[in-house]
Design a protein around this motif. Structure first.
Motif, PDB file in Angstrom:
ATOM      1  N   LEU A 247       0.690  -1.256   0.005  1.00  0.00           N
ATOM      2  CA  LEU A 247       0.001  -0.147   0.008  1.00  0.00           C
ATOM      3  C   LEU A 247       0.868   1.139   0.056  1.00  0.00           C
ATOM      4  N   LEU A 309     -11.687  -2.070  -4.754  1.00  0.00           N
ATOM      5  CA  LEU A 309     -10.578  -1.807  -3.913  1.00  0.00           C
ATOM      6  C   LEU A 309     -10.919  -2.186  -2.470  1.00  0.00           C
ATOM      7  N   GLU A 313      -7.493   0.390   1.121  1.00  0.00           N
ATOM      8  CA  GLU A 313      -7.071   1.021  -0.145  1.00  0.00           C
ATOM      9  C   GLU A 313      -7.911   2.269  -0.760  1.00  0.00           C
ATOM     10  N   ARG A 317      -6.288   5.992  -0.884  1.00  0.00           N
ATOM     11  CA  ARG A 317      -6.562   6.742  -1.917  1.00  0.00           C
ATOM     12  C   ARG A 317      -7.323   8.118  -1.732  1.00  0.00           C
ATOM     13  N   LEU A 455      -3.120   4.235  -7.175  1.00  0.00           N
ATOM     14  CA  LEU A 455      -4.551   4.635  -6.408  1.00  0.00           C
ATOM     15  C   LEU A 455      -5.198   5.763  -6.803  1.00  0.00           C
TER      16      LEU A 455
END
Length: 559
Positions: A247, A309, A313, A317, A455
């Protein structure tokens, strides 16, 4: 007489035992002196002491440098540096029977057998095979080490003699007995080598800790990595997937990864798929000859089309979007202030110049005979320039831009043209120092937020969920000889169909188009399977190699 003669004759023989003792004592002293002699004579002879390898300056010729460093390290027998043998051309049996008969000569057969034995013996001796660029001993392009153990001392020698090789591109280790410790030493050696080194192959080197992911660190410059036949299981695949992307981090240099002939199962394939979610650099991936079944195949197929997602996530984002917005807002006022002050100065200077030029022109035209209409037009244009000078002094460049009507009027008077062109040139010259300190930083930040973070790609919102378009960067995927059935094939069929629709929708714009080559042969389904046949049919026009062959065939038939 005989007794008298014998007595004096016996007297000289009597001291012989004494003389033997004395001679024995002399020989013992000689032996002692001989033993003590080397210690005292060596300095007198001036023999050179063994030189340390740290003092040696490498010449860039691998054969010379490696031999010298091995000698200084105390090696008496060490591998030789040889040119990598090229494959022989295919043998064409064109000899007649008479020529074959001559080969049965015992002398020839004996010499051939000796040569073959010597060649076999030389083949099994440890060597360092190299490929040269243009037959120059200083231009080593690739290094191949096969079938002998590379110890830590050998890696220490490599750390001295490999950095001077300015054209080194690849290092291949096949069954060299690497351990986790020697792998760490090897990884520490790589940054010392030339920047042209992009390919590393470690095959047949199983490690207990499976620390191959260290080769894919964030500061790594390796573009092509081959890890075949290393007994990598799901635990090692997890580390490799995390090295591909997480991530908060992502590998940006690795282009191809070969994980064939390992023990990766469904769980490991899922970890590799997780690494592909946010990785946008890997173009070529091989998972052939592993233990992947339908569950792992579906995971891999899922990340190559639009996928949902996760909650973490989505949160990341949103954070990136907020950070990007704050950076843009913080940059825009500062840049506009600098731009306002500079543009105001430039406008005042240029309007003053234009006014002086207009005054001179009007003075000259008053003395000359001109039509009344032209004089009125020039007076109107001079008044317009005066108004712009007053109004433009307190406005920003965006506020001071004329509307369409004003632009047409200004075009008739031909006064605003000298204001725009010189202002651009002078603005660069006058404000070059300030613009250098502002523009490059802002451009770097924009690149970092838009390119590095996948992202921030455009997403779709469906039923309260966020969907990314999937990984379209991966071009080559090899899943030959696994355990995939028709269930896994359906997942890849959906992926191929989605990528075809995506590429057709964005045929005009440039960008990644998805898979161009997909290998699913030799798995647990029949070759006549309908899903497999459809995949083959859809992928055939996308394969660049087969398309090139078809073009060549068409040219051959229709020149």
């Amino acid at each position: 007489m005989s007794s008298e003669q014998s007595a004096p004759g016996a007297s000289p023989r009597a001291p012989r035992p004494g003389t033997q003792k004395s001679s024995g004592a002399v020989t013992k002293k000689g032996e002692r002196a001989a033993k003590e002699k080397p210690a005292t004579v060596l300095p007198l002879l001036g023999e050179e002491e063994p030189k340390s390898p740290e003092e040696y300056q490498c010449s860039g010729v691998l054969e010379t440098d490696f031999a010298e460093l091995c000698t200084r390290w105390g090696y008496t027998d060490f591998p030789k540096v040889v040119n990598r043998p090229r494959p022989h051309p295919p043998f064409v049996p064109s000899a007649s029977l008479s020529e074959k008969a001559t080969l049965d000569d015992p002398r020839l057969s004996g010499s051939c057998s000796l040569n073959s034995l010597e060649s076999k013996y030389v083949f099994f001796r440890p060597t360092i095979q190299v490929e040269l660029e243009q037959e120059d001993s200083k231009s080593v392009k690739e290094i191949y080490i096969r079938g002998w153990k590379v110890e830590e001392r050998i890696l220490g020698i490599f750390s001295k003699c490999l950095p001077p090789l300015t054209q080194l591109q690849a290092i291949n280790f096949w069954k060299v007995g690497l351990t986790d410790k020697t792998l760490t030493t090897f990884i520490e050696l790589l940054p010392l080598c030339s920047s042209t080194l992009r390919k590393v192959s470690l095959e047949g080197n199983p490690l207990r800790e499976q620390s191959y992911h260290k080769l894919m660190a964030l500061d790594s410059t390796i573009a092509h990595l081959s890890l075949r036949n290393n007994n990598i299981d799901d635990r090692g695949a997890k580390l490799l997937g995390q090295a591909l992307s997480t991530l908060h981090s992502c590998n940006r240099t690795l282009v191809s990864l070969n994980l064939g002939f390992n023990h990766i199962g469904d769980e490991g394939a899922g970890y590799i798929a997780d690494g592909l979610r946010l990785n946008r650099s890997l173009l070529w991936l091989s998972l052939a000859h592993n233990r992947i079944q339908d569950k792992g195949a579906l995971k891999l197929a899922e990340v190559l089309r639009a996928f949902e997602l996760t909650h973490t996530e989505v949160v990341e984002r949103r954070r990136l979007l907020l950070e990007k917005g704050t950076q843009e807002r913080s940059r825009s006022p500062s840049s506009s202030r600098h731009g306002d002050s500079k543009m105001d100065r430039e406008k005042s200077q240029m309007v003053g110049i234009s006014n002086s030029a207009l005054v001179d022109k009007t003075d000259k035209t008053q003395t000359m005979k001109t039509p009344k209409g032209l004089g009125k037009k020039k007076e109107k244009s001079w008044e317009l320039a005066k108004k712009e000078e007053k109004s433009g002094s307190g406005q920003s460049p965006t506020q001071g831009t004329p509307k369409k009507e004003d632009a047409t009027k200004a075009g008739k008077g031909k006064v605003t043209i000298p204001e725009q062109k010189p202002s651009r040139v002078k603005g660069i010259k006058i404000g070059s120092r300030e613009k250098r300190s502002i523009l490059p930083e802002s451009e770097l930040v924009v690149e970092a937020t838009e390119v590095i973070n996948p992202l921030l790609e455009p997403v779709e919102h469906r039923d309260g969920k966020v969907f990314m378009p999937g990984n379209k960067v991966l071009l080559h995927l090899n899943l030959l000889r696994n355990c995939i059935t028709e269930v896994g094939l359906e997942g890849f069929l959906a992926t191929v169909q989605y990528q075809l629709q995506f590429s057709k929708a964005k045929s005009v714009s440039k960008g990644p188009v998805g898979l161009l080559w997909l290998s699913l042969a030799k798995n647990c389904f029949a070759p006549q399977c309908p899903a497999y046949a459809i995949i083959q049919e859809l992928m055939l026009p996308r394969d660049p190699i087969k398309a090139k062959l078809r073009e060549d065939e068409a040219i051959a038939f229709f020149p």
